[in-house]
Design an enzyme around this catalytic site. Structure first.
Site, short mmCIF file in Angstrom:
data_model
loop_
_atom_site.label_atom_id
_atom_site.label_comp_id
_atom_site.label_asym_id
_atom_site.label_seq_id
_atom_site.Cartn_x
_atom_site.Cartn_y
_atom_site.Cartn_z
N ASN A 208 0.85 -1.19 0.00
CA ASN A 208 0.00 0.00 0.00
C ASN A 208 0.88 1.24 0.00
O ASN A 208 2.11 1.13 0.02
CB ASN A 208 -0.96 -0.02 1.19
N PRO A 303 -3.74 -11.63 10.44
CA PRO A 303 -4.12 -11.38 11.83
C PRO A 303 -4.24 -9.88 12.07
O PRO A 303 -3.52 -9.09 11.46
CB PRO A 303 -2.95 -11.95 12.63
N ILE A 305 -3.28 -7.13 14.25
CA ILE A 305 -2.26 -6.96 15.29
C ILE A 305 -2.78 -6.08 16.42
O ILE A 305 -2.67 -6.40 17.61
CB ILE A 305 -0.98 -6.37 14.67
N PHE A 323 -4.64 3.58 14.76
CA PHE A 323 -4.87 4.60 13.73
C PHE A 323 -6.03 4.12 12.87
O PHE A 323 -6.26 2.92 12.76
CB PHE A 323 -3.62 4.79 12.87
N LYS A 337 -14.53 1.75 14.66
CA LYS A 337 -13.30 0.95 14.62
C LYS A 337 -12.68 0.85 16.02
O LYS A 337 -12.18 -0.19 16.42
CB LYS A 337 -12.32 1.58 13.63
N1 CTP Z 1 -4.16 -2.94 12.05
C1 CTP Z 1 -3.42 -4.00 12.55
N2 CTP Z 1 -3.44 -5.21 11.92
C2 CTP Z 1 -4.17 -5.40 10.82
C3 CTP Z 1 -4.93 -4.32 10.27
C4 CTP Z 1 -4.89 -3.11 10.93
O1 CTP Z 1 -2.75 -3.83 13.56
N3 CTP Z 1 -4.17 -6.58 10.22
C5 CTP Z 1 -4.17 -1.68 12.78
C6 CTP Z 1 -3.52 -0.53 12.07
O2 CTP Z 1 -2.14 -0.44 12.42
C7 CTP Z 1 -4.31 0.64 12.59
C8 CTP Z 1 -5.70 0.07 12.82
O3 CTP Z 1 -5.52 -1.33 12.93
O4 CTP Z 1 -3.84 1.07 13.86
C9 CTP Z 1 -6.71 0.36 11.76
O5 CTP Z 1 -6.20 0.08 10.50
P1 CTP Z 1 -7.11 0.31 9.22
O6 CTP Z 1 -6.38 -0.14 8.01
O7 CTP Z 1 -7.68 1.70 9.26
O8 CTP Z 1 -8.34 -0.64 9.56
P2 CTP Z 1 -8.68 -2.10 9.19
O9 CTP Z 1 -8.70 -2.90 10.43
O10 CTP Z 1 -7.81 -2.61 8.11
O11 CTP Z 1 -10.18 -1.92 8.72
P3 CTP Z 1 -10.77 -1.53 7.27
O12 CTP Z 1 -9.75 -1.97 6.26
O13 CTP Z 1 -12.02 -2.29 7.22
O14 CTP Z 1 -10.98 -0.05 7.30
#
Ligand code: CTP
Length: 397
Positions: A208, A303, A305, A323, A337
């Site tokens: 990304n 997973p 995290i 975030f 969230k």
């Molecule tokens: N995060 C994480 N592990 C993942 C996905 C996200 O630790 N597999 C954490 C990111 O570091 C961030 C938060 O979750 O602090 C939200 O990430 P974001 O990409 O906004 O959300 P997603 O959980 O991926 O939800 P969505 O894609 O549905 O918006």
């Protein structure tokens, strides 16, 4: 407060150099040891004799001086100090520092040092306002260099505006703040940062647009407040900060392992843009277009995290900060969230392409906690990091 602290003071060539003589005196009154370095241009404004006499120390002037090198090599000189102070920091010195030039003693010391650096800029107002100086300033703050001033006022050249070097006592206060034990001393903080790369085959991956800039700035800001920082980073565009423990990973699953190994921590800040999926059909050999035709990729969810750590039954950090990267209904989505993940705060930002935030140098964030939402004005990522680090320090106090 400065008793026993060692300051390497680089005096650049500006009319404000005369104030650096007073600065030396003020620092020594407070117990600091001052080792002065005078640039060639600096010698036009203050004499080597007065600098050396006031500092009560050898004055260093020349990169290639054999007797100076015999006494203390310039690399060592750059490292024995607790703080390197550049006052006045001229436009020229700032430009050299931001580009990493090393063509005289001062710039070589600044490139070779692993000690924190504080600069006190001083220059004509137009030079200060020039896009090049402002660009250099942004680079230097991104590199973790602290800045005091400049002040606004009448200038020696007859103009008025920002560009006057801070007064000696203001510089002393900035030095004391920099050398004090920060509010996060004794605290261990984990920061995740950057994108993750999810392999398709040995040469291709899914990723990304995250540059890692915000997470890196945060790790630096937390470390500046005295925290012991464990920095778990995916493949980012920006270099990791100095003085923190860096653990480099590629995939989300590796990031989770690294995070679990880093626990326990007092606070966890999850700034990484973790890929939501990995390719289950990843090949260990490079896919060939002639032989293999169009690839078809199968995915599985990675997973989460943040959620894993936020919902730990035992040993959960006392503060968990997530975030939320959103492109629409930012506050509403981020609030949901926060609940879903179980973190204490969520830092919401709008990553729609028109904001230029993802991969850019600025950020506009809203901090959502149990008490509601707090929206901050748009500012550069280093400023967001400093404010967030201060908020974390206050929460852990
Ligand atoms: N995060 C994480 N592990 C993942 C996905 C996200 O630790 N597999 C954490 C990111 O570091 C961030 C938060 O979750 O602090 C939200 O990430 P974001 O990409 O906004 O959300 P997603 O959980 O991926 O939800 P969505 O894609 O549905 O918006």
């Amino acid at each position: 407060m400065l008793a026993g602290k060692r300051i390497l003071l680089i005096i650049g060539g500006g009319i404000a150099a005369f104030k650096s003589l007073d600065l030396i005196r003020r620092l020594r009154e407070r117990g600091a040891e001052v080792t002065p370095v005078l640039t060639r241009a600096g010698e036009e404004f203050v004499t080597p004799l007065s600098v050396s006499a006031l500092a009560g120390s050898t004055l260093y002037r020349d990169l290639f001086d054999l007797s100076d090198e015999a006494e203390m090599g310039h690399i060592q000189l750059s490292r024995v100090a607790d703080l390197v102070v550049v006052a006045p920091a001229t436009a020229d010195l700032m430009a050299k520092m931001s580009k990493g030039l090393a063509n005289d003693l001062a710039s070589t010391l600044l490139l070779a040092t692993d000690t924190p650096v504080l600069i006190a800029p001083a220059m004509n107002v137009r030079m200060w306002d020039h896009a090049a100086t402002q660009r250099n300033l942004a680079t230097l703050t991104d590199d973790g260099i602290a800045v005091v001033g400049p002040n606004e006022g009448d200038m020696a050249c007859g103009e008025y505006g920002p560009g006057r070097m801070s007064e000696p006592l203001e510089i002393v206060a900035a030095i004391e703040a920099r050398l004090a034990d920060g509010p996060l001393k004794g605290r261990r903080v984990l920061v995740t940062s950057g994108p993750t790369h999810e392999p398709i085959d040995p040469v291709r991956y899914i990723a990304n647009r995250s540059s890692g800039a915000q997470g890196t700035a945060l790790a630096r800001a937390l470390s500046a407040l005295g925290a012991e920082v464990v920095f778990v980073t995916g493949p980012a565009d920006v270099a990791p900060p100095e003085g923190v423990q860096v653990i480099k990973v590629q995939t989300a699953r590796q990031m989770l392992d690294a995070v679990q190994d880093a626990l326990p921590v007092d606070a966890g800040v999850f700034a990484a843009a973790v890929a939501d999926w990995h390719v289950t059909s990843a090949s260990d050999k490079k896919l060939k277009k002639s032989k293999d035709g169009l690839p078809s990729l199968a995915f599985a969810e990675n997973p989460d995290i943040l959620k894993t750590v936020a919902q730990m039954k035992k040993g959960r950090p006392s503060l968990v900060v997530g975030f939320a990267a959103e492109t629409n209904d930012v506050i509403e989505n981020a609030t949901a969230k926060r609940k879903r993940k179980g973190c204490d705060w969520i830092v919401a930002n709008d990553v729609s392409p028109e904001t230029g935030i993802m991969g850019g140098s600025e950020n506009a964030v809203t901090i959502i906690d149990n008490d509601g939402a707090d929206t901050w004005p748009r500012m550069n990522k280093a400023q967001v990091a400093n404010q967030l680090a201060a908020r974390i320090a206050a929460a852990l106090a």
